[in-house]
Design a protein around this motif. Structure first.
Motif, PDB file in Angstrom:
ATOM      1  N   MET A 185     -11.245   3.203  -0.359  1.00 47.64           N
ATOM      2  CA  MET A 185     -12.041   2.119   0.222  1.00 47.64           C
ATOM      3  C   MET A 185     -13.431   2.569   0.660  1.00 47.64           C
ATOM      4  O   MET A 185     -14.247   1.744   1.052  1.00 47.64           O
ATOM      5  CB  MET A 185     -11.308   1.516   1.433  1.00 47.64           C
ATOM      6  CG  MET A 185     -10.097   0.682   1.067  1.00 47.64           C
ATOM      7  SD  MET A 185      -9.150   0.191   2.535  1.00 47.64           S
ATOM      8  CE  MET A 185     -10.269  -1.026   3.281  1.00 47.64           C
ATOM      9  N   ARG A 220      -5.612   5.734   0.480  1.00 44.47           N
ATOM     10  CA  ARG A 220      -6.069   4.350   0.549  1.00 44.47           C
ATOM     11  C   ARG A 220      -7.436   4.281   1.223  1.00 44.47           C
ATOM     12  O   ARG A 220      -8.353   3.593   0.768  1.00 44.47           O
ATOM     13  CB  ARG A 220      -5.017   3.531   1.323  1.00 44.47           C
ATOM     14  CG  ARG A 220      -5.133   2.045   1.260  1.00 44.47           C
ATOM     15  CD  ARG A 220      -5.663   1.378   2.509  1.00 44.47           C
ATOM     16  NE  ARG A 220      -5.194   1.860   3.778  1.00 44.47           N
ATOM     17  CZ  ARG A 220      -6.001   2.219   4.763  1.00 44.47           C
ATOM     18  NH1 ARG A 220      -7.325   2.179   4.614  1.00 44.47           N
ATOM     19  NH2 ARG A 220      -5.517   2.642   5.909  1.00 44.47           N
ATOM     20  N   MET A 221      -7.604   5.031   2.303  1.00 41.43           N
ATOM     21  CA  MET A 221      -8.873   5.064   3.024  1.00 41.43           C
ATOM     22  C   MET A 221      -9.999   5.612   2.131  1.00 41.43           C
ATOM     23  O   MET A 221     -11.095   5.040   2.087  1.00 41.43           O
ATOM     24  CB  MET A 221      -8.741   5.944   4.267  1.00 41.43           C
ATOM     25  CG  MET A 221     -10.057   6.160   5.003  1.00 41.43           C
ATOM     26  SD  MET A 221     -10.006   7.643   6.050  1.00 41.43           S
ATOM     27  CE  MET A 221     -10.140   6.936   7.670  1.00 41.43           C
ATOM     28  N   VAL A 230       0.846  -1.204   0.000  1.00 46.55           N
ATOM     29  CA  VAL A 230       0.000   0.000   0.000  1.00 46.55           C
ATOM     30  C   VAL A 230       0.883   1.257   0.000  1.00 46.55           C
ATOM     31  O   VAL A 230       0.515   2.289  -0.568  1.00 46.55           O
ATOM     32  CB  VAL A 230      -0.944  -0.012   1.229  1.00 46.55           C
ATOM     33  CG1 VAL A 230      -1.560   1.360   1.483  1.00 46.55           C
ATOM     34  CG2 VAL A 230      -2.034  -1.074   1.066  1.00 46.55           C
ATOM     35  N   PHE A 262      -5.217   3.495  -6.310  1.00 47.37           N
ATOM     36  CA  PHE A 262      -5.766   2.395  -5.503  1.00 47.37           C
ATOM     37  C   PHE A 262      -7.052   1.867  -6.122  1.00 47.37           C
ATOM     38  O   PHE A 262      -7.822   1.169  -5.466  1.00 47.37           O
ATOM     39  CB  PHE A 262      -6.048   2.870  -4.079  1.00 47.37           C
ATOM     40  CG  PHE A 262      -4.821   3.103  -3.267  1.00 47.37           C
ATOM     41  CD1 PHE A 262      -4.039   2.039  -2.849  1.00 47.37           C
ATOM     42  CD2 PHE A 262      -4.424   4.379  -2.918  1.00 47.37           C
ATOM     43  CE1 PHE A 262      -2.896   2.239  -2.097  1.00 47.37           C
ATOM     44  CE2 PHE A 262      -3.285   4.594  -2.161  1.00 47.37           C
ATOM     45  CZ  PHE A 262      -2.516   3.524  -1.754  1.00 47.37           C
TER      46      PHE A 262
END
Lengths: 432, 432
Positions: free
Chosen positions: B92, B88-89, B50, B309
């Motif tokens: 998601m 990344r958060m 990541v 991502f």
């Protein structure tokens, strides 16, 4: 392409969680300071040898090691709790005014099996309060009062602070006919009793070559559910147990003066706490109506730990409030209102004609301490309303060309949909 | 015995540092919220894949890896910054209300060479503010205004927010006759210019097979110290540079409306920022009178990161305030007053006769919101005074048997040594 994912047992927190977590931390900080505790921090990374050999073998295996100078004395790891690093810090600072009272709120890491529903994670926050340099039971009482005040301040109902003393557990070990070397085994076994059945604990003790007579005697004592007075006479012959019981009585006396309601704390002979370093009173808070949620806090006296780093032999006692346990409990008890922002007003964006005026309004609102957002694009009003709505921002301020001509602002109350044409001072009043 | 020591490049913080650090974090939090940013957190531990491939090769080498499933796709590491984990958060979480404005204040880790005097450590706090989902230069202006308001709020004098644009640096790369593949090399070299001499940078570029003609042209452009208008005509032919310059002009326009004083920000052609992920405006704050102290903050626009991502392609911009740099700067500028506690009063301990009454007094003071300590041992008064003095607690309250008989308290002002016999309500007034 990389699959975006979080490390197993670790979590992201969005604003709807974080705003509550910040509030919980603020509540703790305020209470800790009210009792005279001051903040400290230690690094997340410690040399491995600083950490090992204090918690017990089972815990040592759960320490996360870095891939850094493996096998040398400089091998590094993530701290497993805050008590050992704090003791290391005290040992390195000889000129602290004693008693030294500190709080410390940081994440810790344990390579454990995650159980989110119980509030058990691999990365979680501990919020520790410790006092070094006093043997007085006033400190134990103070720490229990702090625990009460924090949990009560967060409106958590029906919590129970269980209190015991390692000295009593030492006494029990003597009472069942075992020498001091077995205290650790007895503690670890008793500590598991709220998770597993007696049979399993008994088997574990048998596996450690403890005689059935001793195991049965322990079983008898634990199942009798003795209160403090009864235990006092049952263990009348055992000096260390009497000392431990007297300490608990002293703590209870102070708690009463401090006005802590009786239903919130209790003596519990079956409380042992897993860690090796405790030497005196120990405590732990449970939610008896929600037994699947782990302890909300845990702590106790650990008089020898600082000396183990070559520091002075300083009596120490502390407690650790688990932010994640408390947060999990509050979630499951529906104590967390829905909140997504601390923004009080969104100022709409109507494009070039009113951009300067709107931006000046935004500036003035912020200068008056109002948390204010300005919608960054001049999109359709509907889209801006819907953003305001989704974010649960309570007010929207509109400064279009009509408002500008009149030197007024339209304020829309999102909940009711009502809107009013008002001037800047009225706007400030409504938002304050 | 284990030698107590802290991990190289990491530090302990005692109350005298922490009370200031908490104040700095509080100042930031208040400003961030005033601009409509909400808190988030991501774990310290991320899966290694990541993190890698976003910062550039040099930075990737500085990521601390855990000794955990090494060589598998589950290999884990400590986060290097907060921008990549945040992206990344966002990738998601598909249902965030856009624009999504967040702040995040957590430690990060870099296996760098520590330079404490410059405020460079291996474990340090980043305090990030980012906005995702808007391409408007209003956000850049807002982030620069936040930087100004935080540093100004901490009374830091003479800081300078330098502003540039990766689009201008792209344009310069074209201008000196190189194709886009060389933008990274040019940026990394320019970024080093405030630390090393031009000769060294030139040599580095030569080593990357860049022709002397290009290197000389770059040198010419950088040494001319062009202002924005001059640069605009120098790079008239280059579209991407014109776009970048127009963005900077737009930001400057907004900053003026927001009332940010001109002497606190400037265009700087030599600002490049080391990280790979930036795509638009970039900024960094320096103390020109204290050049050895590293940047107090740094940030910029990174439009492609979230899409990497597999998330939507969301335009993003953010800035990161360095708590440790700011703290180091404030220390070196003598902006930190001496403070050791937030305790307002110490209640003396005169032993059994007045213990209950003293403890009740302590309880009442705390119930009235006064930060109160009770000395836990009934030692000599001199020792208790000296504790109060060493901890810089401003007042000591004395409730001996004489005071008790009169239902009064003696209040001693530590600074002057003066003491007065007063009743509880007067005590509250004096302490409030």
């Amino acid at each position: 392409m990389i699959q975006p994912r979080t490390f197993k047992g670790a979590r992201d927190f969005l604003p709807e969680q974080m705003l509550h977590r910040e509030r919980i931390l603020d509540t703790m900080r305020t209470v800790f300071k009210k009792y005279g505790y001051a903040p400290v921090e230690t690094p997340a990374i410690e040399y491995l040898d600083v950490l090992t050999g204090k918690y017990g073998e089972e815990a040592d295996r759960l320490i996360y090691k870095l891939n850094y100078k493996t096998g040398t004395k400089d091998e590094a790891a993530l701290h497993y709790d805050l008590t050992v690093p704090f003791s290391r810090m005290v040992a390195m600072n000889n000129d602290l005014a004693m008693p030294f009272k500190r709080y410390q709120m940081q994440p810790v890491w344990r390579a454990d099996r995650p159980q989110p529903h119980q509030g058990r994670f691999r990365e979680f926050y501990q919020c520790d309060v410790d006092c070094v340099g006093s043997s007085s039971m006033l400190i134990e009482a103070e720490l229990i009062a702090i625990t009460y005040e924090v949990l009560n301040g967060l409106d958590i109902p029906d919590f129970l602070i269980k209190i015991n003393n390692r000295k009593i557990l030492n006494g029990i070990t003597q009472y069942i006919g075992l020498d001091n070397n077995f205290v650790g085994d007895v503690c670890v076994s008793i500590d598991k009793l709220d998770k597993v059945e007696w049979n399993e604990v008994a088997k574990e003790l048998k596996d450690k070559n403890i005689h059935t007579t001793s195991i049965d005697k322990l079983h008898d004592l634990l199942t009798q559910k003795l209160n403090l007075t009864q235990l006092k006479s049952a263990l009348a012959e055992i000096e260390i147990a009497q000392e431990g019981i007297a300490e608990i009585e002293e703590i209870f006396y102070y708690l009463q003066i401090l006005g802590i309601p009786e239903q919130y704390f209790t003596f519990d002979i079956a409380l042992a706490r897993g860690l090796d370093y405790y030497t005196g009173p120990i405590f732990e808070t449970k939610l008896p109506k929600h037994p699947h949620i782990g302890s909300l806090n845990g702590g106790g006296r650990y008089n020898g730990l600082i000396a183990s780093f070559g520091g002075k032999d300083l009596p120490s006692v502390g407690t650790s409030l688990g932010l994640d346990r408390i947060f999990t409990a509050m979630q499951q008890l529906n104590l967390l209102s829905e909140v997504k922002t601390s923004t009080q007003v969104l100022v709409g964006n109507f494009g070039a004609d009113t951009l300067d005026a709107s931006l000046k309004l935004v500036k003035e609102l912020r200068a008056n301490g109002i948390n204010t957002e300005f919608y960054p694009e001049a999109t359709k009003m509907k889209k801006q309303f819907s953003y305001c709505d989704k974010k649960q921002i309570p007010f929207m301020a509109i400064l279009g060309s009509e408002e500008l001509a009149q030197n007024k602002i339209t304020l829309k109350v999102m909940k009711t949909g009502l809107q009013n044409l008002i001037d800047f001072n009225e706007l400030l009043e409504k938002l304050a």
